[in-house]
Scaffold this motif. Structure first.
Motif, short mmCIF file in Angstrom:
data_model
loop_
_atom_site.label_atom_id
_atom_site.label_comp_id
_atom_site.label_asym_id
_atom_site.label_seq_id
_atom_site.Cartn_x
_atom_site.Cartn_y
_atom_site.Cartn_z
N HIS A 129 -10.86 -2.14 -0.13
CA HIS A 129 -10.99 -1.84 1.47
C HIS A 129 -12.24 -1.57 1.99
O HIS A 129 -13.08 -0.77 1.30
CB HIS A 129 -9.94 -0.85 1.75
N LEU A 158 -4.73 3.10 -0.10
CA LEU A 158 -5.52 1.76 0.08
C LEU A 158 -5.92 1.07 -1.15
O LEU A 158 -6.27 1.79 -2.06
CB LEU A 158 -6.68 1.97 1.05
N GLU A 161 0.77 -1.22 0.01
CA GLU A 161 0.12 0.01 0.10
C GLU A 161 0.85 1.24 -0.10
O GLU A 161 0.43 2.30 -0.86
CB GLU A 161 -0.97 0.16 1.19
#
Length: 762
Positions: free
Chosen positions: A281, A277, A271
């Motif tokens: 997620h 992200l 990441e």
């Protein structure tokens, strides 16, 4: 004098007399000036008076007299219209308005077209203020764009707050006296530009704002927190330009707040490399279910969450996550480790004086340019009474313009047809960079005891001040006559310029030792050996030194202007105001200035971080004008993302660096002509001289407190110099001998004497 002239003179006298009474009270005069981010020096210069006179007017010791009184009244009247006096705050908690100066308006960044709409958010109705602000429950997740007429958020003073999971000290330092950071002048942004979101062990969330204000946060999820920031928190900042956009609220998350809202406290290695992200997620899915969107950079250290604009209504919030390295320690020092109240004070001071941060200092510096010169403006009403978006004169517009081939960095699509391993020389490539030059010391210099470094304050900002740069596309010309007023790139042979005899004034020439001077035309200080590409300031300096120039060809920009002036003014005012808070004023004597600079960072470490960030905003913003490709997958000859920006302008960057280097060389020449002293080393804006003493005053030629005209001057203003560091001559010779490098650049290590990797200069 004729009778008619006498009558007009009498009328003028009456007009001047008529403005004797409207001057506001002295304290209000000071508030208005500081609200606009103006210094006493700037006001004095505009009115043709001394800074001390302006200080006396603001202290009530004296009153301005005609004709300056009329001009001063006009200035104050204009400032009062823009920065009205704040009203009383809520009686049930700490007021967000202050009788002191209000926030200098902060700006807005360039965002996707879907966010903007034809105009920015309209002014909101001021929420009613009662003796006890209502307790606000968590708003439900909604899909419609938020309004801005919701009740005010629950407010309580920072001093009454308890320690949180990331802070062991309740409350916060207040802003420097007379430097309020609350946006009290605009009720829409009564709680300032930003808030640091924190949570305690009981998962109770609070928002630390500027001026020690703390808000209770009712939001139970990240989507509802974004909603709260837009509808109740009264966060944000007014636009910097009437055609610009208001700054979006900035939410800064502590680790405890991240945990509370289900956001990772750190990024995994994958990441971190991706800078965000992953799209699957749970936090991103949560935002999507509430109809919130992310910009192309995704959910990273600086995330922007928005809903597409509907009409003139904007719905956008910026997030900053320090534990994901959003605040680069090279520029923000230990800011990421500060307790939330102190972090809010630090970032709030920067936001009020520069702009609400919305990325790295480099990104912020570039966006400040756009905020001060928006690409479009509203047109005059047409026959139907409608307004349209049109180009804003003096801006870079909305479309990227092509650079000249000589201005293109290696790997640019314009160079795709070059052989794979072809190396462009100075006759093909514009190479305007800062100095990295040094020479062996002379026998006479080796008999002296010390090496003293001086550093130019905000050198690149000073280089941008008043600089005429191109606004549009370049035009190619063959064998043009050189015009110093025309920005562009020129192919010209400057090898004939002889530094042993140069012009240092009108009809005044000086004989110098050219072997002890760097060439002003190359970053390494080497004398050019043939035609090369130069920016306009470099060629103009050759003419200034007394030599003719005959360009072979040029790429010039007839559409031009002083695009960076407002940018410089804003950053200069921010820098001077913060240094003044640290005890370093602009009107100190040389000796007092050196004393004030000694240990200034320890007086208020947080404000010292603000100074560092302001400097990084200057350099980083200029660097972004020629941003290179980043990340994997790019190949030479292919376009990269930055090329699509109207602000990708390598020619502007080159012009600023050219002028900065020329400004420094001009001072070096004046100093050498007057004193016979020559620099030993130069690195960017730092110059090292050999001297018998340890202070700059041991070699700078001051006479009765006055510096050499056109030479180096000690002081805090951009373009003036400060003491960078002192080492012994024996240290310098020893270091060069140790590394077998007789021309090792000692300016790189003069500050503390620590020598690191000599090969790469780090």
């Amino acid at each position: 004098m004729s009778s008619e002239e006498e009558l007009f003179s009498a009328v003028d006298a009456l007009l001047e007399q008529a403005v004797r009474d409207p001057l506001p009270e002295p304290a209000e005069r000071k508030r208005l000036r500081e609200a606009a981010g103006l210094t006493q020096d700037q006001v004095a210069e505009a009115l043709g008076t001394r800074r001390e006179a302006v200080g006396n007017w603001e202290a009530g010791r004296t009153e301005p007299r005609p004709p300056k009184r009329a001009a001063y009244a006009r200035l104050l009247e204009g400032l009062a219209a823009r920065f009205p006096a704040p009203g009383p705050g809520p009686t049930g908690g700490t007021s967000t308005a202050s009788a002191g100066p209000t926030t200098v308006p902060a700006g807005e960044s360039a965002v996707p077209e879907a966010l903007t709409g034809p105009a920015s958010r309209p002014p909101a109705k001021t929420p009613s203020e009662t003796t006890a602000p209502p307790t606000v429950t968590a708003p439900p997740t909604v899909t419609a764009p938020p309004t801005v007429t919701a009740p005010a958020a629950a407010v309580r003073p920072a001093a009454a707050s308890r320690p949180t999971s990331t802070s062991r000290r309740p409350g916060a330092k207040t802003a420097a006296p007379g430097k309020s950071t609350a946006a009290a002048a605009d009720p829409r942004f009564a709680h300032g530009p930003l808030a640091v979101i924190d949570a305690d062990a009981d998962r109770k969330v609070v928002a630390y704002c500027v001026d020690g204000l703390v808000l209770d946060v009712p939001a139970k999820s990240l989507p509802s927190l974004v909603e709260w920031a837009l509808t109740e928190a009264r966060l944000g900042a007014p636009r910097l330009h009437r055609s610009g956009k208001d700054a979006d609220p900035l939410l800064v998350f502590t680790e405890a707040a991240l945990e509370r809202y289900g956001v990772p406290m750190t990024l995994s290695e994958a990441e971190r490399l991706a800078g965000r992200l992953p799209e699957d997620h749970k936090v991103i899915k949560q935002l999507a279910r509430a109809d919130w969107k992310l910009t192309k950079r995704g959910f990273g250290p600086w995330a922007r969450i928005y809903r597409p604009a509907r009409g003139s209504e904007r719905a956008c919030v910026q997030l900053c996550i320090p534990s994901w390295h959003a605040l680069d320690s090279r520029h923000w020092g230990t800011a990421a480790q500060l307790p939330p109240a102190e972090l809010a004070r630090l970032l709030g001071t920067y936001a009020s004086r520069v702009i609400t941060p919305l990325g790295s200092t480099a990104v912020t510096g570039l966006e400040l340019m756009t905020a001060l010169h928006p690409p479009t403006r509203a047109s005059k009403p047409d026959a139907d009474g409608k307004r349209h978006s049109e180009h804003n004169p003096g801006s870079l517009g909305t479309e990227q313009v092509a650079c000249a081939p000589c201005e293109a960095p290696d790997g640019h699509p314009l160079l795709a047809d070059l052989p794979r391993f072809h190396v462009r020389g100075p006759g093909e490539k514009l190479f305007e960079e800062a100095y990295d030059w040094a020479r062996p010391m002379t026998d006479a210099e080796c008999t002296l005891r010390h090496l003293v470094g001086i550093d130019v304050n905000m050198a690149f900002a000073a280089g941008a001040n008043g600089l005429v740069v191109g606004l549009g596309a370049p035009a190619h010309r063959k064998a043009p006559a050189f015009d110093p007023r025309l920005p562009g790139s020129w192919l010209v042979d400057l090898s004939h310029v002889d530094l042993s005899r140069v012009k240092v004034g009108k009809d005044k020439w000086a004989d110098l030792d050219a072997g002890l001077l760097p060439s002003p035309f190359t970053p390494k200080g080497e004398r050019p050996d043939g035609p090369a590409w130069y920016a306009t300031p470099t060629v103009a300096y050759a003419v200034e030194l007394g030599y003719e120039v005959h360009p072979i060809e040029a790429w010039v920009r007839y559409d031009n202007g002083r695009y960076l002036d407002a940018w410089y003014d804003r950053l200069r005012a921010a820098y001077l105001a913060t240094m003044a808070d640290l005890g370093v004023d602009a009107d100190l004597t040389p000796a007092d200035f050196l004393a004030a600079m000694d240990g200034y960072k320890e007086r208020d470490p947080e404000l010292a971080i603000v100074v560092s960030a302001i400097k990084a905003t200057v350099k980083g913003g200029l660097g972004k004008l020629r941003e290179r490709p980043r990340g994997e997958g790019w190949r030479p000859g292919e376009p990269w993302r930055a090329l699509s920006r109207p602000t990708w302008r390598p020619d502007i960057r080159a012009a600023v660096i050219s002028r900065t280097r020329v400004n420094l060389h001009r001072k070096i020449v004046k100093h050498a002509a007057f004193t016979g002293q020559y620099p030993v080393a130069i690195l960017s804006d730092c110059v090292v001289y050999a001297a018998d003493g340890t202070s700059p005053l041991d070699f700078l030629p001051y006479r009765d407190g006055r510096p050499l005209p056109g030479g180096f001057k000690l002081g805090i203003n951009p373009g003036l110099v400060k003491h960078e560091g002192t080492q012994t001559v024996l240290w310098g010779e020893g270091v060069r001998e140790q590394f077998n490098a007789p021309e090792l650049n000692l300016a790189r290590y003069i500050k503390d004497g620590t020598v690191t990797d000599v090969d790469n200069g780090e």
